[in-house]
Design a protein around this motif. Structure first.
Motif, short mmCIF file in Angstrom:
data_model
loop_
_atom_site.label_atom_id
_atom_site.label_comp_id
_atom_site.label_asym_id
_atom_site.label_seq_id
_atom_site.Cartn_x
_atom_site.Cartn_y
_atom_site.Cartn_z
N PRO A 7 0.79 -1.10 0.14
CA PRO A 7 0.10 0.12 -0.05
C PRO A 7 0.80 1.25 0.00
N ARG A 8 1.89 1.33 0.59
CA ARG A 8 2.50 2.63 0.75
C ARG A 8 3.33 2.61 -0.51
N THR A 9 3.85 1.97 -1.23
CA THR A 9 4.35 2.18 -2.58
C THR A 9 3.35 2.54 -3.43
N VAL A 10 2.13 2.06 -3.59
CA VAL A 10 1.02 2.25 -4.34
C VAL A 10 0.46 3.93 -4.00
N ARG A 11 0.73 4.39 -2.71
CA ARG A 11 0.24 5.59 -2.29
C ARG A 11 1.02 6.55 -2.99
N LEU A 12 2.50 6.03 -3.21
CA LEU A 12 3.40 7.04 -3.80
C LEU A 12 3.16 7.39 -5.27
N GLU A 13 2.77 6.20 -5.81
CA GLU A 13 2.53 6.09 -7.47
C GLU A 13 1.13 7.16 -7.58
N ILE A 14 0.17 6.88 -6.63
CA ILE A 14 -0.99 7.99 -6.72
C ILE A 14 -0.58 9.17 -6.79
N GLN A 15 0.11 9.60 -5.60
CA GLN A 15 0.17 10.71 -5.32
C GLN A 15 1.16 11.39 -6.46
N ARG A 16 2.02 10.95 -7.13
CA ARG A 16 2.70 11.53 -8.49
C ARG A 16 1.61 11.74 -9.61
N GLN A 17 0.65 10.82 -9.74
CA GLN A 17 -0.41 10.96 -10.76
C GLN A 17 -1.14 12.25 -10.37
N LEU A 18 -1.57 12.21 -8.91
CA LEU A 18 -2.59 13.46 -8.56
C LEU A 18 -1.49 14.79 -8.89
N GLU A 19 -0.53 14.66 -8.34
CA GLU A 19 0.57 15.95 -8.79
C GLU A 19 0.48 16.41 -10.23
N GLN A 20 0.67 15.42 -11.00
CA GLN A 20 0.84 15.87 -12.48
C GLN A 20 -0.46 16.26 -13.10
N ALA A 21 -1.69 15.86 -12.43
CA ALA A 21 -2.98 16.60 -12.66
C ALA A 21 -3.25 17.83 -12.20
N GLY A 22 -2.24 18.26 -11.03
CA GLY A 22 -2.51 19.70 -10.70
C GLY A 22 -3.28 19.58 -9.39
N LEU A 23 -3.41 18.67 -8.82
CA LEU A 23 -4.27 18.56 -7.36
C LEU A 23 -3.14 19.02 -6.48
N GLU A 24 -3.59 19.92 -5.55
CA GLU A 24 -2.67 20.61 -4.38
C GLU A 24 -2.52 19.67 -3.30
N SER A 25 -3.55 18.99 -2.85
CA SER A 25 -3.38 18.16 -1.78
C SER A 25 -3.24 16.74 -2.14
N ALA A 26 -2.24 16.52 -3.11
CA ALA A 26 -2.05 15.03 -3.58
C ALA A 26 -1.68 14.20 -2.53
N ARG A 27 -0.61 14.52 -1.56
CA ARG A 27 -0.40 13.44 -0.79
C ARG A 27 -1.26 13.13 0.31
N TRP A 28 -2.18 14.20 0.76
CA TRP A 28 -3.26 13.55 1.75
C TRP A 28 -4.17 12.91 0.91
N GLU A 29 -4.59 13.22 -0.29
CA GLU A 29 -5.78 12.66 -0.99
C GLU A 29 -5.13 11.11 -1.51
#
Length: 287
Positions: A6-28
């Motif tokens: 899960p922790r690895t997948v969360r980092l992947e998701i965070q990167r995708q959300l950041e690329q989409a311009g979402l400011e709270s990517a880490r939390w989301e």
């Protein structure tokens, strides 16, 4: 995504959300993983890999969030006043600003043993359910028009406030029998966005129902209609309590005063923005 912790997948998701311009990517990203794992906020991730079904669900949720679909809809539930509310497409998302309205009502009725409550434009039911959960003897009615929102309202009230009744109807043209009832408190977070506001909505907000957002040209249409219509339903000394948008509080206060309400005042939210407007139906002993 491949089968990973899960922790690895969360980092992947965070990167995708950041690329989409979402400011709270880490939390989301954490919230999305917690939702799929059915964890409470803050619980540590397990050290076991996600299943293929969990990974597939996360991929879908991440793609939808990257397209700016509200996080709350993706999770299916959202916390308001410490309570979990079912939410989804077609229902207004509970917001922290509205907790000020609940706190105001709790302060008004804290010393009472029972409260007859009417909530107008109920949506998810977050306002009446939160009030009911923190006051004893709350009964009453919750009025909602939207066929998309009504299932969420019924589900949330049946679980959190079973003594409150759902009324499917238009708050501006209600069933006559409802207008014959008496209540101690009437609450409403009506649609209050202006025509100008509607042209500058954040992408996420465009997914929420316009019917729950647009309050007419100046955003005050519902206050003008609801205030005189429902005032006769207030018991002597009963309170009408509204939420309003930024910059609207003084205008709503004036509407209350013009309709004969007394002890009118404005309560700011946690950010200091004038948010809640309330007034009382005069008692004969009040001047």
């Amino acid at each position: 995504m491949v089968n990973r912790l899960p922790r690895t997948v969360r980092l992947e998701i965070q990167r995708q959300l950041e690329q989409a311009g979402l400011e709270s990517a880490r939390w989301e990203s954490r919230v999305l993983v917690e939702t799929v794992l059915e964890l409470s906020g803050g619980q540590p991730f397990p050290e076991t890999p996600l299943t293929p079904a969990q990974l597939e669900r996360l991929e879908t949720m991440t793609a939808r969030r990257c397209a700016h679909e509200p996080l709350q809809y993706l999770c299916g539930t959202w916390e308001f006043f410490g309570l979990p509310f079912a939410v989804g497409l077609g229902v207004l998302i509970p917001r922290q600003d509205t907790e000020t309205l609940v706190e105001t009502v709790l302060e008004l009725r804290r010393e009472t043993s029972s409260t007859r409550l009417l909530d107008l434009c109920s949506g998810s039911g977050c306002i009446p359910a939160a009030i009911s959960a923190h006051l004893s003897g709350v009964t009453g009615d919750c009025v909602e028009l939207s066929p998309q929102a009504l299932p969420y309202l019924r589900r949330n009230l049946s679980r959190l406030a079973p003594d409150l009744q759902v009324v499917a109807g238009d708050v501006c043209s209600p069933p006559p029998e409802l207008l014959q009832k008496q209540y101690d408190v009437i609450t409403s977070n009506p649609p209050y966005l202006t025509a100008e506001d509607m042209t500058h909505l954040q992408p996420e907000v465009t997914h929420e129902p316009e019917q729950a957002l647009f309050g007419g040209g100046d955003g005050l249409a519902f206050y003008r209609t609801l205030t005189p219509l429902w005032k006769p339903c207030l018991a002597e000394g009963g309170w009408l309590v509204y939420e309003a948008g930024m910059g609207q509080a003084e205008s709503v206060l004036q509407i209350l005063e013009e309709n004969g309400f007394v002890r009118c005042r404005i309560v700011p939210d946690l950010a200091g923005i004038p948010r809640v407007i309330l007034g009382a139906a005069a008692k004969k002993s009040w001047k």
